[in-house]
Design an enzyme around this catalytic site. Structure first.
Site, mmCIF file in Angstrom:
data_model
loop_
_atom_site.group_PDB
_atom_site.id
_atom_site.type_symbol
_atom_site.label_atom_id
_atom_site.label_comp_id
_atom_site.label_asym_id
_atom_site.label_seq_id
_atom_site.Cartn_x
_atom_site.Cartn_y
_atom_site.Cartn_z
ATOM 1 N N TYR A 1 -4.175 -7.895 13.200
ATOM 2 C CA TYR A 1 -2.843 -7.476 13.652
ATOM 3 C C TYR A 1 -2.735 -7.864 15.116
ATOM 4 O O TYR A 1 -3.524 -7.407 15.937
ATOM 5 C CB TYR A 1 -2.665 -5.958 13.467
ATOM 6 C CG TYR A 1 -2.589 -5.582 12.010
ATOM 7 C CD1 TYR A 1 -1.386 -5.658 11.323
ATOM 8 C CD2 TYR A 1 -3.721 -5.177 11.304
ATOM 9 C CE1 TYR A 1 -1.311 -5.344 9.969
ATOM 10 C CE2 TYR A 1 -3.655 -4.862 9.958
ATOM 11 C CZ TYR A 1 -2.442 -4.946 9.296
ATOM 12 O OH TYR A 1 -2.359 -4.640 7.958
ATOM 13 N N ASN B 1 -11.941 -2.755 0.731
ATOM 14 C CA ASN B 1 -11.009 -3.002 1.838
ATOM 15 C C ASN B 1 -11.679 -2.656 3.164
ATOM 16 O O ASN B 1 -12.204 -1.547 3.319
ATOM 17 C CB ASN B 1 -9.765 -2.112 1.673
ATOM 18 C CG ASN B 1 -8.805 -2.244 2.839
ATOM 19 O OD1 ASN B 1 -8.159 -3.264 2.997
ATOM 20 N ND2 ASN B 1 -8.731 -1.216 3.685
ATOM 21 N N GLU B 2 -11.685 -3.590 4.090
ATOM 22 C CA GLU B 2 -12.191 -3.360 5.454
ATOM 23 C C GLU B 2 -13.474 -2.531 5.441
ATOM 24 O O GLU B 2 -13.572 -1.496 6.119
ATOM 25 C CB GLU B 2 -11.106 -2.679 6.311
ATOM 26 C CG GLU B 2 -9.874 -3.540 6.483
ATOM 27 C CD GLU B 2 -8.857 -3.016 7.477
ATOM 28 O OE1 GLU B 2 -8.951 -1.846 7.877
ATOM 29 O OE2 GLU B 2 -7.950 -3.791 7.855
ATOM 30 N N GLU C 1 0.861 -1.190 0.000
ATOM 31 C CA GLU C 1 0.000 0.000 0.000
ATOM 32 C C GLU C 1 0.891 1.232 0.000
ATOM 33 O O GLU C 1 1.928 1.233 0.675
ATOM 34 C CB GLU C 1 -0.893 -0.010 1.252
ATOM 35 C CG GLU C 1 -1.832 1.173 1.313
ATOM 36 C CD GLU C 1 -2.838 1.090 2.454
ATOM 37 O OE1 GLU C 1 -2.584 0.357 3.422
ATOM 38 O OE2 GLU C 1 -3.867 1.779 2.376
ATOM 39 N N GLU D 1 -4.237 -9.304 5.192
ATOM 40 C CA GLU D 1 -3.375 -8.392 5.959
ATOM 41 C C GLU D 1 -3.162 -9.041 7.314
ATOM 42 O O GLU D 1 -4.122 -9.442 7.967
ATOM 43 C CB GLU D 1 -4.024 -7.021 6.175
ATOM 44 C CG GLU D 1 -3.986 -6.123 4.974
ATOM 45 C CD GLU D 1 -4.543 -4.730 5.283
ATOM 46 O OE1 GLU D 1 -4.314 -4.203 6.395
ATOM 47 O OE2 GLU D 1 -5.219 -4.183 4.401
ATOM 48 N N ASN E 1 -6.553 0.987 3.205
ATOM 49 C CA ASN E 1 -7.464 2.118 3.411
ATOM 50 C C ASN E 1 -7.358 3.126 2.287
ATOM 51 O O ASN E 1 -8.335 3.777 1.901
ATOM 52 C CB ASN E 1 -7.138 2.805 4.741
ATOM 53 C CG ASN E 1 -7.394 1.904 5.938
ATOM 54 O OD1 ASN E 1 -8.158 0.952 5.866
ATOM 55 N ND2 ASN E 1 -6.743 2.206 7.046
HETATM 56 O O1 AHR Z 1 -1.660 -1.689 6.691
HETATM 57 C C1 AHR Z 1 -2.229 -0.585 7.178
HETATM 58 C C2 AHR Z 1 -3.739 -0.569 7.173
HETATM 59 O O2 AHR Z 1 -4.251 -1.494 8.083
HETATM 60 C C3 AHR Z 1 -4.456 -0.877 5.884
HETATM 61 O O3 AHR Z 1 -4.543 0.207 5.051
HETATM 62 C C4 AHR Z 1 -5.815 -1.245 6.354
HETATM 63 O O4 AHR Z 1 -6.485 -2.095 5.484
HETATM 64 C C5 AHR Z 1 -5.575 -1.814 7.735
HETATM 65 O O5 AHR Z 1 -6.438 -1.272 8.677
#
Ligand code: AHR
Length: 531
Positions: free
Chosen positions: A244, A170-171, A25, A292, A70
């Protein structure tokens, strides 16, 4: 003492070629600096860094999810094609940056061609329209004779790019996302049904991925996933999820035990998929795309009780009058080095990859955030190989074929629950194996590979690997990467590229189908049984 058993009769499933991929990204200098710098000594005619391309090509990274993230939810791809001087500069409010579009739609795909990796493309389902999505697929994949496909040819790419995998946003459950569908899973799922249908009518060979939960901490997890899939199950192929993992500073056990939360997430999503498939009387199995992921140690942030269950929304909203918009100069890339212990970065990421491997029957795609940097560390001038490079490359090379059931019997530890902040709240885990393992039977290359992490910082283990059910084992190689007891914080650099290169440990022995070896504290071990 620890024991691992793998038997040829107990198979989990075929390992997808895309399981050990990366995510890209344009945040900070990831595109402008790492991927693109026309002033770099190795820059090619498009301004791409040749050293980065060569390093990634050599690592054989199978696929890269791009161009975000994002960022993509407000990206206007149509303003990123054609003559560079006529492209429009836009704002990216997600990351407070200018997007000059020097690297535009064609460049992303041509860069992937140069690296020899498959692009997994994310559509703008935030501010982008249904028509934008259709036009994009037509531009990218249609043979010719239509406005958009002919424009691609005019812009220099005669042949269709043939992008196979398209993410439908995305998300989209995240309140922080531009054009978010938060609180409206049915509407988002219905939109995906229509967009997926339409783009598959333009190119019947493509696969689509719909946004599941952005984290298992989301307030509406897992209802979001169920409601979205209920609308579009029959026309999508993958459920895109992200996670994450955070552990408190210096809590090595919580960091390396993080993969258990990934497994919980995968198991829940698999159950949701099965439920919706049954409801739809569908023989099809939508697969999980973990596109991700990452692991880190983070300071505890203050909790804010009273702001809602997990305050995911609040923690992401920023209306910051002092935060400037930044134009990232590709020639001004700052030195980057992994914060904290490099070996821990590597082991925690590898542990997640082992979790994906153990669930190869459900997880079709895995894209590591920062995965390109893990494979190819870089600064303004150079590239080099970190600990992560070596472990990740071994997964790409050896985790092929069939994922095998890998039974571990070893000492365990308990992991108390903790909360990093309002959103990242972890329940505890009991009985976490110190030895984390998974295996792959690659019949084509005639080898069985058993991967093992020793999560224990204090103790090594005598490890017996029982593969006596396999016939014709002609030799075993044991490669290891481990924390240096004399210098646990050592860091790779351009002048120290091989400090984490795997070394062959020749002290093990094979007897009656059982390989006996020693695994060092905080170590990554790859046992290759040649057949
Ligand atoms: O990797 C950073 C961000 O984390 C990405 O843009 C998003 O998809 C996620 O929240």
């Amino acid at each position: 003492m620890a024991k691992i058993t793998v038997h040829p009769d107990f198979k989990i499933g075929d390992i997808s070629e895309r399981l050990f991929s990366a995510f890209l990204e344009p945040i900070g200098t990831i595109v402008n600096g790492f991927m693109y710098n026309p002033k770099h000594k190795t820059a090619d005619e498009q301004g791409f860094r040749g050293d980065v391309i060569e390093a990634l090509k050599a690592s054989k990274v199978p696929a890269v999810r791009l161009p975000g993230g994002n960022f993509v939810s407000a990206w206007q791809w149509k303003d990123s094609i054609g003559k560079k001087e006529e492209r429009r500069v836009h704002l990216d409010p997600a990351w407070y940056q200018y997007i000059p579009n020097d690297v535009g739609h064609d460049e992303y795909l041509q860069w992937a061609e140069k690296v020899g990796t498959e692009p997994l493309y994310t559509l703008n389902m935030g501010t982008g329209t249904f028509q934008d999505a259709m036009d994009l697929v037509e531009y990218t994949n249609f043979e010719g004779g239509s406005y958009w496909s002919d424009l691609r040819k005019k812009n220099g790419h005669e042949k269709p790019y043939g992008v196979k995998m398209w993410y439908l946003g995305n998300e989209m459950d995240g309140p922080w996302q531009l054009g978010s569908w938060s609180g409206h899973p049915e509407d988002y799922g219905f939109r995906c049904r229509e967009v997926s249908k339409a783009i598959k009518w333009i190119d019947a060979s493509i696969e689509t991925g719909v946004c599941g939960s952005s984290a298992s901490f989301m307030e509406d997890f897992p209802e979001w996933d169920e409601k979205v899939l209920d609308q579009c199950y029959d026309v999508v192929d993958h459920l895109s999820v992200h996670h994450y993992h955070s552990a408190p500073p210096d809590d090595v056990k919580a960091l390396l035990g993080g993969s258990l939360y990934y497994e919980d997430f995968i198991n829940t999503e698999a159950a949701v998929i099965d439920y919706v498939a049954s409801k739809h009387r569908s023989p099809k199995k939508v697969m999980i795309s973990f596109d991700e992921y990452g692991c880190m140690m983070r300071e505890n942030a203050p909790l804010n009780p009273g702001w809602g269950r997990y305050n995911m929304a609040r923690s992401h909203y920023r209306f910051d009058p002092k935060r400037p918009y930044i134009l990232h100069d590709p020639d001004n890339m700052k030195h980057f080095e992994f914060p904290g212990r490099e070996i821990l970065h590597m082991l925690s990421a590898m542990s997640v990859q082992l979790a994906f491997l153990r669930h190869a029957d459900r997880v079709s795609i895995g894209c590591m955030t920062g995965g390109l940097g893990a494979l190819c560390s870089s600064d303004h001038d150079n590239v080099w190989k970190s600990a992560s490079h070596y472990g990740y490359s071994q997964m790409i090379k050896y985790a092929r074929g069939i994922s095998m059931k890998t039974v571990v019997d070893c000492e365990t530890y308990d992991m108390p629950g903790y909360a990093i902040e309002d959103t990242s709240q972890y329940t505890g885990k009991e009985g976490v194996n110190y030895i984390d393992s998974a295996s792959a039977w690659d019949k084509e290359n005639k080898r069985l590979t058993v991967f093992a992490i020793n999560r224990n910082e204090e103790s090594d283990y005598s490890l017996n690997i029982d593969v006596s059910g396999f016939t014709g084992i002609s030799g075993v190689k044991h490669y290891e990467i481990f924390s240096d007891p004399d210098d646990p914080d050592k860091k790779s650099s351009v002048n120290a590229q091989d400090i984490y290169a795997p070394v062959e440990n020749k002290s093990g022995s094979l007897k009656d189908g059982v390989y006996s070896a020693n695994v060092k504290p905080l170590s990554w071990n790859v046992f290759v049984f040649e057949m």
